[in-house]
Structures are given as structure tokens and as C-alpha cells.
Design a protein around this motif. Structure first.
Motif, short mmCIF file in Angstrom:
data_model
loop_
_atom_site.label_atom_id
_atom_site.label_comp_id
_atom_site.label_asym_id
_atom_site.label_seq_id
_atom_site.Cartn_x
_atom_site.Cartn_y
_atom_site.Cartn_z
N GLY A 98 56.28 41.18 54.09
CA GLY A 98 55.93 39.74 54.60
C GLY A 98 55.69 38.97 53.50
N GLU A 99 55.78 37.60 53.41
CA GLU A 99 55.60 36.80 52.48
C GLU A 99 54.44 35.99 52.84
N ILE A 100 53.15 36.27 51.78
CA ILE A 100 52.16 35.65 52.05
C ILE A 100 51.85 34.70 50.78
N VAL A 101 51.81 33.32 51.12
CA VAL A 101 51.74 32.22 49.99
C VAL A 101 50.13 31.99 49.87
N VAL A 102 49.76 31.73 48.56
CA VAL A 102 48.34 31.47 48.49
C VAL A 102 48.19 30.39 47.49
N ARG A 103 47.67 29.52 48.09
CA ARG A 103 47.21 28.14 47.33
C ARG A 103 46.02 28.50 46.51
N PRO A 104 45.92 28.24 45.16
CA PRO A 104 44.61 28.41 44.35
C PRO A 104 43.55 27.21 44.75
N ARG A 105 42.55 27.66 44.41
CA ARG A 105 41.26 26.79 44.87
C ARG A 105 41.19 25.69 43.56
N VAL A 106 41.86 26.07 42.63
CA VAL A 106 41.63 25.18 41.36
C VAL A 106 42.98 24.60 41.07
N GLU A 107 43.04 23.21 40.71
CA GLU A 107 44.33 22.48 40.30
C GLU A 107 44.02 22.53 38.66
N PRO A 108 44.66 23.22 37.69
CA PRO A 108 44.41 23.44 36.46
C PRO A 108 44.41 21.86 35.73
N GLY A 109 45.32 21.29 35.94
CA GLY A 109 45.57 20.01 35.45
C GLY A 109 44.53 18.88 35.54
N SER A 110 43.74 19.18 36.53
CA SER A 110 42.51 18.22 36.96
C SER A 110 41.21 18.93 36.27
N LEU A 111 40.99 19.97 35.47
CA LEU A 111 39.89 20.67 34.99
C LEU A 111 39.71 19.78 33.77
N ARG A 112 38.18 19.53 33.68
CA ARG A 112 37.70 19.08 32.31
C ARG A 112 36.99 20.06 31.43
N HIS A 113 36.20 21.16 32.38
CA HIS A 113 35.37 22.16 31.81
C HIS A 113 35.62 23.48 32.55
N VAL A 114 35.52 24.54 31.89
CA VAL A 114 35.66 25.75 32.49
C VAL A 114 34.58 26.58 31.78
N LEU A 115 34.23 27.82 32.27
CA LEU A 115 33.35 28.87 31.98
C LEU A 115 34.15 30.18 31.77
N VAL A 116 33.80 30.74 30.67
CA VAL A 116 34.43 32.12 30.10
C VAL A 116 33.41 33.02 30.56
N LEU A 117 33.93 33.92 31.37
CA LEU A 117 33.03 35.22 31.62
C LEU A 117 33.07 36.25 30.71
N ILE A 118 32.07 36.59 29.84
CA ILE A 118 32.17 37.66 28.93
C ILE A 118 31.46 38.98 29.52
N GLY A 119 32.20 39.89 29.52
CA GLY A 119 32.02 41.37 29.96
C GLY A 119 30.64 41.87 29.46
N LYS A 120 29.89 42.80 29.97
CA LYS A 120 28.81 43.63 29.41
C LYS A 120 28.87 44.01 27.99
#
Length: 127
Positions: free
Chosen positions: A105-127
Motif C-alpha cells: 500500500g502507499e502510506i504518505v507521511v507529512r513531516p512535522r517540521v517544515e525545514p524552510g521555516s526553521l531558525r534553530h535546530v539541535l544536534v543530538l550527539i551520541g554517548k
């Protein structure tokens, strides 16, 4: 490294420089990750591979469960220690449902974030 905005996944670092980084967005056609579609109220869930579509949406592919997935279901990450993904990170919402039977089947997903509207993001660094 994983890039997030609040509880929502934006993508993953491709390259990092001294003062900038290139990020592969979840909507990029080369992006792949193991995810789960979960019904908000009922607790039902199915697992598949999230793939970027290149048009601002994603697809949930290779869903083997026969549970039909409907609009409004939430897409979250599945723990994948080899790739550094923790479980339960929000990716998006099902915009067009489908069934895991037959040809998936085709399951289409709408991301929660619109990248063009972002001003700040967080980078998660592994342990």
C-alpha cells in the motif's frame, strides 16, 4: 548525528565543517530509517522503513503488518542502536493511509517540521 527541532526529527548530519553542516532531511529521496506508525488512541502500530519522497513528504515502505494505517496516525522512530536512533522520536503524521498487505500500500507521511521555516535546530550527539 541526528538533527531535531523540539521533539521532531529534521534529518541527519551528512558533513560537518568548522561553522556549518549539511543535513540530509527526512524528505530527501536518499533518507531511510526504521519507523513505526502508531494509532493515537488505540495503541495499534505497524513498523516499516521511512523514505523521503523529494516533494516535501515521505513514504512508509515495507510494512509487513496487515493493520490498515489511517490518516492521523503518528510516525515515530524505532530504536536502531547501530545507526544511533533512539525510539519514540516524532517524525510526522500519516497524510494518506494504506494497508501493509499485498504490495504494502502507499502510506504518505507529512513531516512535522517544515525545514524552510526553521531558525534553530539541535544536534543530538551520541554517548
Amino acid at each position: 548525528m541526528i538533527v531535531v527541532e523540539g521533539p521532531n526529527v529534521v534529518g541527519r548530519i551528512l558533513e560537518a565543517g568548522e561553522s556549518s553542516a549539511r543535513v540530509r532531511l527526512v524528505t530527501d529521496p536518499a533518507f531511510r530509517m526504521k519507523c513505526s506508525a502508531e494509532k493515537k488512541a488505540g495503541g495499534a502500530s505497524v513498523t516499516g522503513i521511512l523514505a523521503g519522497s523529494g516533494d516535501g513528504t515521505c513514504r512508509l515502505e515495507y510494512v509487513l503488518d496487515r493493520e490498515p494505517v489511517g490518516e492521523g496516525w503518528v510516525i515515530v522512530s524505532v530504536a536502531d542502536p547501530e545507526r544511533g536512533w533512539p525510539a519514540g522520536m516524532l517524525i510526522g503524521d500519516v497524510a494518506k493511509g494504506g494497508s501493509g498487505s499485498g504490495v504494502y500500500g502507499e502510506i504518505v507521511v507529512r513531516p512535522r517540521v517544515e525545514p524552510g521555516s526553521l531558525r534553530h535546530v539541535l544536534v543530538l550527539i551520541g554517548k
